[in-house]
Write an enzyme that holds these catalytic residues in place. Structure first.
Site, mmCIF file in Angstrom:
data_model
loop_
_atom_site.group_PDB
_atom_site.id
_atom_site.type_symbol
_atom_site.label_atom_id
_atom_site.label_comp_id
_atom_site.label_asym_id
_atom_site.label_seq_id
_atom_site.Cartn_x
_atom_site.Cartn_y
_atom_site.Cartn_z
ATOM 1 N N ALA A 132 5.973 -3.703 10.477
ATOM 2 C CA ALA A 132 6.041 -4.381 8.906
ATOM 3 C C ALA A 132 7.389 -4.363 8.119
ATOM 4 C CB ALA A 132 4.901 -3.508 8.170
ATOM 5 N N ASN A 185 3.928 4.101 10.938
ATOM 6 C CA ASN A 185 4.456 3.791 12.249
ATOM 7 C C ASN A 185 5.767 2.997 12.141
ATOM 8 O OD1 ASN A 185 2.419 4.130 14.450
ATOM 9 N ND2 ASN A 185 1.066 3.169 13.053
ATOM 10 N N HIS A 217 8.298 -1.491 1.869
ATOM 11 C CA HIS A 217 9.062 -0.712 2.935
ATOM 12 C C HIS A 217 10.719 -1.094 2.528
ATOM 13 C CE1 HIS A 217 5.634 0.476 5.108
ATOM 14 N NE2 HIS A 217 5.556 -0.946 5.296
#
Length: 267
Positions: free
Chosen positions: A124, A190, A218
Site C-alpha cells: 500500500a 505490513n 502512509h
C-alpha cells in the site's frame, strides 16, 4: 497461462480473483482455493468456478505455478514451506511474518536451495523501487508514519486495552520499531516490514488513529547516500476489509500480471 492457487479466502482474495477473471488478456487464472475456514473457501470456489481444497496439502499438490497467501502472519511459514517443497513459487501478502528474522532467513535458504521464488508485493505504499535501488548505497534513516481511521485499527487497539470510542481527535497510538509495530498491529502495518526489507534498514514507525480519516495515509521518509526519498499515499480502504488498503490488493494483481507478461516495468 499462469496457474494460481490462493490460501485465505477473505475480501482480498476475492478482489484478486475477480480482477484476474475480468482480465481480457487472460494470462493468469485462479484455479483453486484453501482456507482454514472451509466454508469461506467453498463459497469463493463456487462463485468463481475454481476448485475447493480441504487442506493446504491438497492445494499445493495440484498442477499450479504460483500460490498466493492472503491469510495471516501465522499461515506464512506453513504455506511457504509446503508450496516451495511442491515446486510452487509464492506471493506473500502477510509480509509482517518476516519481521521474524529467523523465519525470514529459514525461508530464504529453502527457496534458494529449491531454486524457487518468494515474492513480496510493494503493498500500500509508493516508492519501493526507489528505496530498493537506494539500499545499494548507505541508508541512515527510514521512517514510516501511518494514519488510519479509528475503525480500521479498532481490533488491535482494543486488544491493547484502549477504548476506541474515547478517541475524538487524531491520536498517536504507537511509536517504535518495525518489530514492535508488527507485533501489536499484525493486520495493519505490513507496509513497515516491506519498507524495512526494501531498504535493508529497520524502519521507525508511527501510527496515528484519526476518527475523521476516511483514507489510509502512509508517509515514507528515507535518507541515505543517494539523497532523500519522501512519498505520501492516501489509500482508500478495501471496502470489505478496512484494515487493508485496496492498493495492497492491486499490488498483488499487478505482480501476478507482471509474472505472466514478457516486459516488466520498474526495478
Amino acid at each position: 497461462m499462469l496457474k494460481v492457487g490462493v490460501v485465505g479466502c477473505g475480501a482480498i482474495a476475492s478482489l484478486i480473483t475477480k480482477a484476474l477473471m475480468s482480465d481480457r488478456l487472460n494470462k493468469a487464472e485462479v484455479l483453486a482455493f484453501y482456507d482454514g475456514n472451509l466454508e469461506k473457501a467453498e463459497k469463493l470456489a463456487m462463485e468463481t468456478g475454481a476448485d475447493f481444497c480441504r487442506s493446504l496439502d491438497e492445494l499445493v499438490s495440484k498442477d499450479l505455478d504460483l500460490i498466493v497467501e492472503c491469510a495471516s502472519v501465522t499461515a506464512v511459514e506453513d504455506t511457504v514451506i509446503k508450496s516451495l517443497n511442491n515446486g510452487k513459487d509464492v506471493i506473500i501478502m502477510s509480509v509482517g511474518a518476516f519481521a521474524d528474522k529467523d523465519l525470514f532467513l529459514k525461508l530464504y535458504k529453502l527457496a534458494e536451495k529449491l531454486e524457487r521464488k518468494i515474492y513480496i508485493p510493494s503493498g500500500a505504499v509508493a516508492g519501493i523501487d526507489a528505496v530498493k535501488s537506494g539500499s545499494l548505497g548507505k541508508i541512515s534513516d527510514v521512517t514510516l508514519t501511518t494514519t488510519k481511521p479509528v475503525h480500521g485499527l479498532k481490533n488491535a487497539l482494543e486488544e491493547q486495552g484502549l477504548n476506541t470510542d474515547e478517541i475524538k481527535e487524531p491520536k498517536t497510538v504507537f511509536e517504535g520499531t518495525v518489530f514492535e509495530a508488527i507485533s501489536k498491529f499484525p493486520q495493519n502495518i505490513n507496509v513497515s516490514v516491506v519498507l524495512s526489507l526494501a531498504s535493508r534498514y529497520p524502519a521507525k514507525v508511527k501510527i496515528i488513529a484519526d476518527p475523521c480519516a476516511v483514507v489510509n495515509r502512509h508517509e515514507i521518509f528515507v535518507k541515505g547516500s543517494i539523497g532523500t526519498i519522501k512519498t505520501c499515499v492516501e489509500n482508500n480502504p478495501c471496502r470489505d476489509n478496512p484494515k487493508t488498503s485496496a492498493l495492497a490488493a492491486y499490488s498483488v494483481i499487478r505482480l501476478i500480471k507482471d509474472l505472466s507478461e514478457p516486459i516488466r516495468i520498474g526495478t
